[in-house]
Design an enzyme around this catalytic site. Structure first.
Site, PDB file in Angstrom:
ATOM      1  CG  ASP A   8      -1.822   1.187   1.309  1.00  0.00           C
ATOM      2  OD1 ASP A   8      -2.635   1.345   0.381  1.00  0.00           O
ATOM      3  OD2 ASP A   8      -1.718   1.970   2.268  1.00  0.00           O
ATOM      4  CD  GLU A  46      -2.355   2.529  -3.548  1.00  0.00           C
ATOM      5  OE1 GLU A  46      -3.130   3.446  -3.844  1.00  0.00           O
ATOM      6  OE2 GLU A  46      -1.723   2.504  -2.477  1.00  0.00           O
TER       7      GLU A  46
END
Length: 634
Positions: free
Chosen positions: A314, A367
């Site tokens: 993330d 990401e």
């Protein structure tokens, strides 16, 4: 009261590796371990607290009394406090009471290496083990066949707390999900599930992205072994498991990692590098060896002990740049005068090197929303070493295009065709994730223009375009049946919508697209290379039509894709073909079984010796309204 017995699981070599930041199985040494010493059963505790003056284990076994069970600091300047406490058993609650030698501050912390935690809002760690008999041997031995970059990779993104709930809005347990979710994912044909963070977190509205228990699956849904059952069942059904992993920041909750021993132990001491203004959270000190070892050990832990097949990392962009979300004067340039966070870049490279060197057939996925180069390229060529990267630019451009009324689309076709100018610079995953259906952005179905029929036709077209575009796929839960409301983490998806034909049609479309993706090698064998894609015609702006070829290893298995982005039926639409033969329509998003108008081409379409689109041959098609049609050679 039985006192602490001097004991250690550490060897001198362990300590050397830890200090150097190269110990990647720290969870085998630090934390709470059920062992037996001289015939006596109990728990060995070890915690890293280098600036502590004293460390006590407090818990339900000593009435949470500080000083009853003081750990011993090691002599080797490692900063590790340890000791064996007899007669403590599995299920005991505990924390560490740490008094700082710097300022006398006393902190009460959960164990950073706890395997299990109390159910929030309670915050104690729980003595536990990882005993479990796995039944996924076949998957683990052959998972390279499922996870390789030249295999179909279609991901269903799930938030476990809101996928489905029981009566009275109760969470489903891991064991209930092991029945319901596994069956559903199998039925809809996704190859992988990605779980939004399941590591322990204190605050539900964070969706799991503010972690306090990095080594513990959240107790909201059951015990660690129950989560193992869920992973095991998915594997037995041939479904891979990806975990969201958050090494980018962590919350400053009193029981968490922040200010752990009265010093900035895990977070960077410089607030310009150690505090994230967007999320009001703390940022790891990626230049500190022991912190790097903690994070990489954590990644290894989930792959080793929970048989996870991949990690989606993330907020990588926030890690790469020193000025991320910071104004002028709120950040300091690196030693070369640039904005790149050199410590973080070094950490990400090492993380990927360790994962790929030690686990065959897994993937790491970034990401990452910027143009940082070579994110999914090997570190030996200068890349960050990820297996894949989210294609955020494609997602934004595609949604921007689809939100336009169809009459205006002919002026904006470059929003779609632009992606092919950079599609093969990275190993891209195409994401329609949870971030696109919250905070007033509307659900995907309500991003689509037109009346009800056109909205659903547009959504079917969007999905067909996604599944035939180069790259792997990710779809957030609910999108596969046209969820109408924005995602709400506090309640179940709107499963009642499946009683309506348009919604059940979307679900059937996704099921068939997954099957199409898996059954057509041309859609996956070269999904990351330029020789796997060829335009037939990208310049028919007037009709808002795109046509292209997807190619695999066998030219005879190539497929042709034609997208009609308006509701006008295009009869006698001709496209160029490079060889003789016949075409067969193998997918049509306008089929009546999906809720479409049912306009179809015949099963056998003769290719004619009429030059077109710069090719020697051509074929005449009917293009249904707002549709994707796919053809194979027959």
């Amino acid at each position: 009261m039985t006192k602490v017995i001097v004991h250690s699981l550490f060897t001198d070599f362990d300590i050397d590796l830890f200090k150097a930041g190269k110990h990647f199985k720290l969870y085998e040494k630090l934390g709470a371990h059920l062992i037996e010493v001289n015939g006596v059963k109990g728990v060995y505790f070890a915690v890293w607290a280098p600036t502590a003056q004293s460390v006590s284990v407090v818990g339900d076994f000593n009435y949470w009394t500080q000083g009853e069970h003081n750990l011993n600091v090691r002599w080797d300047s490692s900063g590790i406090w340890e000791g064996f406490i007899p007669d403590i058993s599995k299920g005991a609650l505990y924390k560490y009471k740490i008094q700082s030698s710097i300022n006398g501050v006393i902190t009460e912390k959960a164990d950073p290496f706890a395997l299990y935690c109390e159910k929030p809002p309670h915050t104690a760690s729980v003595v536990w083990d990882l005993d479990y008999k796995w039944k996924d041997e076949n998957w683990m031995q052959n998972r390279q066949q499922h996870n390789a970059l030249d295999k179909p990779y279609s991901v269903y993104e799930v938030h476990l707390g809101s996928w489905k709930r029981a009566d009275h809005n109760r969470f489903l347990s891991y064991l209930e999900l092991a029945d319901d979710l596994v069956k559903y994912v199998k039925e809809t044909g996704f190859t992988h599930v990605e779980f939004m963070p399941i590591m322990e977190y204190p605050y539900d509205p964070s969706w799991g992205y503010q972690l306090t228990g990095y080594f513990a699956p959240t107790s909201r849904f059951g015990k660690p072994q129950d989560f193992m059952v869920l992973v095991d069942r998915l594997h037995q059904e041939g479904i891979g498991v990806i975990l969201d992993w958050v090494p980018s920041h962590f919350p400053d909750d009193a029981h968490g990692l922040g200010y752990f021993d009265g010093s900035h132990l895990y977070e960077h001491p410089d607030r310009r590098k150690g505090y994230h203004p967007d999320w009001k959270s703390l940022v790891f000190n990626y230049g500190r060896n022991e912190v790097r070892a903690f994070l990489i050990s954590n990644a290894v832990f989930w792959l080793q002990n929970y048989h996870v097949d991949g990690l989606r990392v993330d907020a990588v962009a926030s890690m790469l740049y020193l000025d991320y979300s910071r104004k002028e004067g709120e950040w300091e340039a690196n030693i070369f005068g640039g904005r790149e966070n050199l410590d973080s870049i070094s950490f990400l490279k090492e993380f990927n090197e360790v994962i790929y060197a030690n686990f065959y057939g897994v993937q790491t996925i970034a990401e990452e929303s910027t143009s940082f180069p070579m994110v999914s390229r090997p570190t030996f060529t200068g890349g960050l070493g990820f297996g894949m990267k989210w294609m955020m630019g494609w997602m934004h451009d595609t949604l921007k295009y689809f939100q336009k009324e169809t009459v205006y689309r002919k002026y904006h076709q470059n929003d779609l065709t632009f992606s092919m100018t950079y599609a093969f610079t990275e190993n891209f995953m195409l994401p329609f994730s949870h971030d696109e259906v919250v905070y007033g952005k509307q659900s995907l179905i309500y991003k689509m223009p037109g009346d009800e029929w056109q909205r659903f036709a547009n959504l079917r077209l969007l999905y067909g375009y996604m599944f035939t575009h180069p790259g792997t796929k990710l779809l957030f839960m609910g999108a596969e049946f046209g969820q109408t409301s924005e995602w709400n983490f506090e309640q179940s998806l709107d499963w009642h919508l499946l009683q309506y034909d348009f919604h059940s049609g979307i679900k059937r479309l996704i099921t068939d697209l997954n099957q199409l993706y898996k059954s057509q090698p041309a859609l996956y064998e070269k999904q990351f290379t330029a020789d796997g894609f060829e335009w037939i015609n990208y310049s028919d702006h007037q009709n808002a039509v795109l046509s292209y070829i997807r190619k695999g290893n066998n030219p005879d298995e190539n497929v042709i894709v034609v997208c009609n982005f308006t509701q006008v039926v295009r009869e006698n639409y001709r496209i160029g073909i490079s060889k003789k033969g016949k075409l067969e329509e193998i997918f049509n998003s306008d089929a009546s079984i999906y809720g479409g108008s049912g306009i179809e081409n015949g099963k056998s379409l003769k290719i004619e010796s009429i030059p077109y689109d710069g090719r020697e041959f051509s074929v005449e098609l009917i293009l249904p309204p707002l549709s994707v049609t796919v053809y194979s050679f027959s």
